[in-house]
Design a protein around this motif. Sequence first.
Motif, PDB file in Angstrom:
ATOM      1  N   SER A   1      35.917  38.481  53.445  1.00 59.44           N
ATOM      2  CA  SER A   1      36.972  38.100  54.383  1.00 59.44           C
ATOM      3  C   SER A   1      36.805  38.843  55.697  1.00 59.44           C
ATOM      4  N   HIS A   2      37.346  38.244  56.744  1.00 55.22           N
ATOM      5  CA  HIS A   2      37.318  38.846  58.071  1.00 55.22           C
ATOM      6  C   HIS A   2      38.680  38.614  58.707  1.00 55.22           C
ATOM      7  N   HIS A   3      39.441  39.674  58.918  1.00 56.05           N
ATOM      8  CA  HIS A   3      40.794  39.638  59.481  1.00 56.05           C
ATOM      9  C   HIS A   3      41.795  38.922  58.580  1.00 56.05           C
TER      10      HIS A   3
ATOM     11  N   GLU B   1      43.411  39.147  54.326  1.00 57.07           N
ATOM     12  CA  GLU B   1      43.373  39.769  53.005  1.00 57.07           C
ATOM     13  C   GLU B   1      43.290  38.669  51.944  1.00 57.07           C
ATOM     14  N   ILE B   2      42.349  38.802  51.027  1.00 54.08           N
ATOM     15  CA  ILE B   2      42.172  37.825  49.950  1.00 54.08           C
ATOM     16  C   ILE B   2      43.203  38.118  48.868  1.00 54.08           C
ATOM     17  N   THR B   3      44.138  37.214  48.704  1.00 58.28           N
ATOM     18  CA  THR B   3      45.157  37.377  47.671  1.00 58.28           C
ATOM     19  C   THR B   3      44.656  36.762  46.363  1.00 58.28           C
ATOM     20  N   PRO B   4      45.228  37.173  45.241  1.00 58.77           N
ATOM     21  CA  PRO B   4      44.830  36.535  43.968  1.00 58.77           C
ATOM     22  C   PRO B   4      45.066  35.026  43.962  1.00 58.77           C
ATOM     23  N   ALA B   5      46.090  34.565  44.671  1.00 57.62           N
ATOM     24  CA  ALA B   5      46.357  33.132  44.747  1.00 57.62           C
ATOM     25  C   ALA B   5      45.234  32.405  45.504  1.00 57.62           C
ATOM     26  N   MET B   6      44.758  33.013  46.590  1.00 56.03           N
ATOM     27  CA  MET B   6      43.654  32.415  47.345  1.00 56.03           C
ATOM     28  C   MET B   6      42.390  32.377  46.497  1.00 56.03           C
ATOM     29  N   ARG B   7      42.116  33.463  45.782  1.00 58.50           N
ATOM     30  CA  ARG B   7      40.929  33.527  44.932  1.00 58.50           C
ATOM     31  C   ARG B   7      40.993  32.473  43.830  1.00 58.50           C
ATOM     32  N   SER B   8      42.144  32.343  43.168  1.00 56.96           N
ATOM     33  CA  SER B   8      42.252  31.367  42.088  1.00 56.96           C
ATOM     34  C   SER B   8      42.188  29.936  42.626  1.00 56.96           C
ATOM     35  N   HIS B   9      42.757  29.697  43.799  1.00 63.15           N
ATOM     36  CA  HIS B   9      42.693  28.369  44.412  1.00 63.15           C
ATOM     37  C   HIS B   9      41.239  27.987  44.692  1.00 63.15           C
ATOM     38  N   LEU B  10      40.484  28.917  45.253  1.00 60.39           N
ATOM     39  CA  LEU B  10      39.079  28.658  45.563  1.00 60.39           C
ATOM     40  C   LEU B  10      38.260  28.481  44.290  1.00 60.39           C
ATOM     41  N   GLU B  11      38.510  29.283  43.272  1.00 54.91           N
ATOM     42  CA  GLU B  11      37.787  29.144  42.006  1.00 54.91           C
ATOM     43  C   GLU B  11      38.077  27.803  41.348  1.00 54.91           C
ATOM     44  N   ASP B  12      39.337  27.349  41.384  1.00 51.49           N
ATOM     45  CA  ASP B  12      39.693  26.059  40.794  1.00 51.49           C
ATOM     46  C   ASP B  12      38.996  24.909  41.519  1.00 51.49           C
ATOM     47  N   LYS B  13      38.983  24.972  42.840  1.00 47.55           N
ATOM     48  CA  LYS B  13      38.335  23.914  43.617  1.00 47.55           C
ATOM     49  C   LYS B  13      36.818  23.918  43.393  1.00 47.55           C
TER      50      LYS B  13
ATOM     51  N   LEU C   1      35.876  33.817  54.358  1.00 46.81           N
ATOM     52  CA  LEU C   1      37.158  33.354  54.878  1.00 46.81           C
ATOM     53  C   LEU C   1      37.531  34.245  56.056  1.00 46.81           C
ATOM     54  N   ALA C   2      37.832  33.628  57.188  1.00 49.42           N
ATOM     55  CA  ALA C   2      38.099  34.418  58.387  1.00 49.42           C
ATOM     56  C   ALA C   2      39.199  33.771  59.214  1.00 49.42           C
ATOM     57  N   ILE C   3      39.870  34.621  59.977  1.00 48.05           N
ATOM     58  CA  ILE C   3      40.820  34.150  60.972  1.00 48.05           C
ATOM     59  C   ILE C   3      40.250  34.540  62.327  1.00 48.05           C
TER      60      ILE C   3
END
Length: 108
Positions: free
Chosen positions: A7-9, A11-23, A41-43
């Motif tokens: 990540s860049h700028h 924070e990777i939340t567990p929800a983001m991680r699980s969403h990406l893993e599911d997809k 993942l960056a902003i």
Amino acid sequence: MNLKITSHHVEITPAMRSHLEDKLARVLSHFDQVQTVSAILAINNEKEKELRNHAEITIHLKGKDIFAEAHHADMYHAMDLVVDKLDRQIIKHKEKVQNHHHQTIKNT
């Protein structure tokens, strides 16, 4: 599958991680010869709000790397867009590999 999320700028939340893993599980169900998956993942500080959230994923296959990136106002939508792009590329690559192995040259 080894998944590495950077990540860049943001924070990777567990929800983001699980969403990406599911997809990604949907994409990887099409093609099982995936070695590693790298996600960034960056902003970004863009003036247009629709381009601020940036997601890019590289899938390392045996003999080939597949890359896709997407921008959106929402990070979850950016992840969805990049996974959709990867899904199309994986299916296209799978068709090429399967068609290549079944072609025969006939001399008449």
